[in-house]
Enzyme design. Sequence first.
Site, short mmCIF file in Angstrom:
data_model
loop_
_atom_site.label_atom_id
_atom_site.label_comp_id
_atom_site.label_asym_id
_atom_site.label_seq_id
_atom_site.Cartn_x
_atom_site.Cartn_y
_atom_site.Cartn_z
N SER A 1 25.03 37.09 -12.49
CA SER A 1 24.37 37.31 -13.77
C SER A 1 25.08 36.68 -14.96
O SER A 1 24.55 36.67 -16.07
CB SER A 1 24.24 38.82 -14.02
OG SER A 1 25.51 39.41 -14.12
N THR B 1 23.86 40.61 -17.50
CA THR B 1 24.62 40.07 -18.63
C THR B 1 25.87 40.92 -18.73
O THR B 1 25.91 42.01 -18.17
CB THR B 1 23.79 40.26 -19.94
OG1 THR B 1 22.62 39.46 -19.85
CG2 THR B 1 24.56 39.89 -21.19
N THR C 1 26.04 35.52 -20.56
CA THR C 1 25.04 35.68 -19.50
C THR C 1 24.59 34.33 -18.94
O THR C 1 24.72 33.30 -19.61
CB THR C 1 23.80 36.39 -20.08
OG1 THR C 1 22.91 36.74 -19.02
CG2 THR C 1 23.05 35.53 -21.08
N ARG D 1 14.77 28.11 -22.07
CA ARG D 1 14.59 29.47 -22.60
C ARG D 1 15.92 30.03 -23.12
O ARG D 1 16.93 29.94 -22.46
CB ARG D 1 14.05 30.38 -21.50
CG ARG D 1 13.83 31.85 -21.92
CD ARG D 1 14.95 32.75 -21.44
NE ARG D 1 14.66 34.17 -21.65
CZ ARG D 1 15.57 35.13 -21.47
NH1 ARG D 1 16.78 34.84 -21.08
NH2 ARG D 1 15.25 36.39 -21.67
N VAL D 2 15.87 30.58 -24.32
CA VAL D 2 17.06 31.21 -24.89
C VAL D 2 16.79 32.71 -24.95
O VAL D 2 15.75 33.14 -25.46
CB VAL D 2 17.35 30.67 -26.31
CG1 VAL D 2 18.50 31.44 -26.94
CG2 VAL D 2 17.67 29.18 -26.25
N GLY D 3 17.70 33.50 -24.41
CA GLY D 3 17.55 34.96 -24.44
C GLY D 3 18.18 35.55 -25.69
O GLY D 3 18.45 34.85 -26.67
N ASP D 4 18.40 36.84 -25.62
CA ASP D 4 18.98 37.54 -26.77
C ASP D 4 20.50 37.35 -26.89
O ASP D 4 21.06 37.47 -27.98
CB ASP D 4 18.70 39.04 -26.65
CG ASP D 4 19.28 39.61 -25.36
OD1 ASP D 4 19.04 39.03 -24.29
OD2 ASP D 4 20.00 40.63 -25.42
N THR E 1 22.00 44.28 -22.88
CA THR E 1 21.61 43.59 -21.65
C THR E 1 20.16 43.98 -21.36
O THR E 1 19.63 44.91 -21.95
CB THR E 1 22.49 44.00 -20.44
OG1 THR E 1 22.32 45.39 -20.21
CG2 THR E 1 23.96 43.73 -20.70
N GLY E 2 19.56 43.26 -20.41
CA GLY E 2 18.17 43.56 -20.08
C GLY E 2 17.22 42.54 -20.67
O GLY E 2 17.66 41.47 -21.13
N GLY F 1 15.66 40.22 -22.66
CA GLY F 1 16.09 39.72 -23.96
C GLY F 1 14.99 39.57 -24.98
O GLY F 1 15.23 39.67 -26.18
#
Length: 355
Positions: free
Chosen positions: A86, A210, A228, A238-241, A261-262, A264
């Site tokens: 992860s 993450t 992460t 793609r960009v997460g949080d 985490t989780g 995003g």
Amino acid sequence: MTTKISRRSFFNRSLGLGAGALLIKTFPTFGFSKKVTIPMIVTSHTNQTGHNAMETGWEILLNGGSAIDAVEKAANIIEIDPEDASVGYGGIPNEHGVVQLDASIMDGKTYNAGSVACLENIKIPSSVARIVMERTDHVMLVGQGALDFAKKWGFREENLLTEKARKIWLRWKEGLSDRDDWGPPEHLKDKEDLESYWEGFPETEHHYGTTNVLAIDQNGDVAGITTTSGLGFKIPGRVGDSPIIGAGLYVDNEVGAAGATGRGEDVIKSCATFYIVMRMKEGRTPQEACEDALIMIVDKYKKVNPDFFPSEKFVAINKYGEFGCARMKGRGKPRMSVMNDKGYSKHEGTIAPQE
Ligand code: ASP
């Protein structure tokens, strides 16, 4: 206006209150007397690597090192673990089989932040984020630009796709559709047992994971990192949080810090860690503030889809050395690793909204 911090004054400050000192301090500046247990370091990871990371960070803090050094070195331990699918090296790749990493760092003492997104081929993205923070006037670098920058600073390019992660990805790819040509030849499709072919590589739909590392040093300064490989099999780019300040990570030196985490997408829309830190500023404990953020997210979805409970988990610390974590209902109790004057422990948090 630019303020120059000399190497000497940085060194003096980072020496803190003396090597090896363990403090239980009362800070008069908080306006009222409250026992403060510092230094402290926490992470959302509770496996052996998480424990090792805490030992590394703790050693730095105990020797008078800064919170920012502690979180970086601790996060690096988790990033380079090839077994962890992860984060960093060994992370699950995107839909094209390429590992793209996101990471952010924030230093409460200097109100400074840095991040990288969609970074390929570098095992320790949080260290690249730290250089973005300390050696540029930007906060965020992405993709090729982030990689070029990292190489200029001497980071070595490496293949981040481990054998394990590649097979998890191949299995996902083969199982995606029966209308493409991936998988066994058509005349053998019904005869082959996919389960046994891919034994040991479980079917994964959306793989989350993450790590957050948050710390307070002996001077009472707060820092944090979120790092992460992001959502498994994500669309390239793609960009997460995690690399977004206020979403995956937020630090306020007067208050504390929070990490997410989780899923995003929810964390970005809700500015969740900023919200958590602001709730703590209003007097909520880290535990309560994490729960507040989950309830806030659920409330936003209520009118659109009352049965939607996305997969967030939040961890938070405050300036007093208090900590907490909470996870969205439907996924079991969350845990976090804590290292303070009481040693290493795993803390079990709460579920919100309550089930
Ligand atoms: N928050 C990460 C992201 O959306 C994934 C995770 O924490 O599982 O990229």
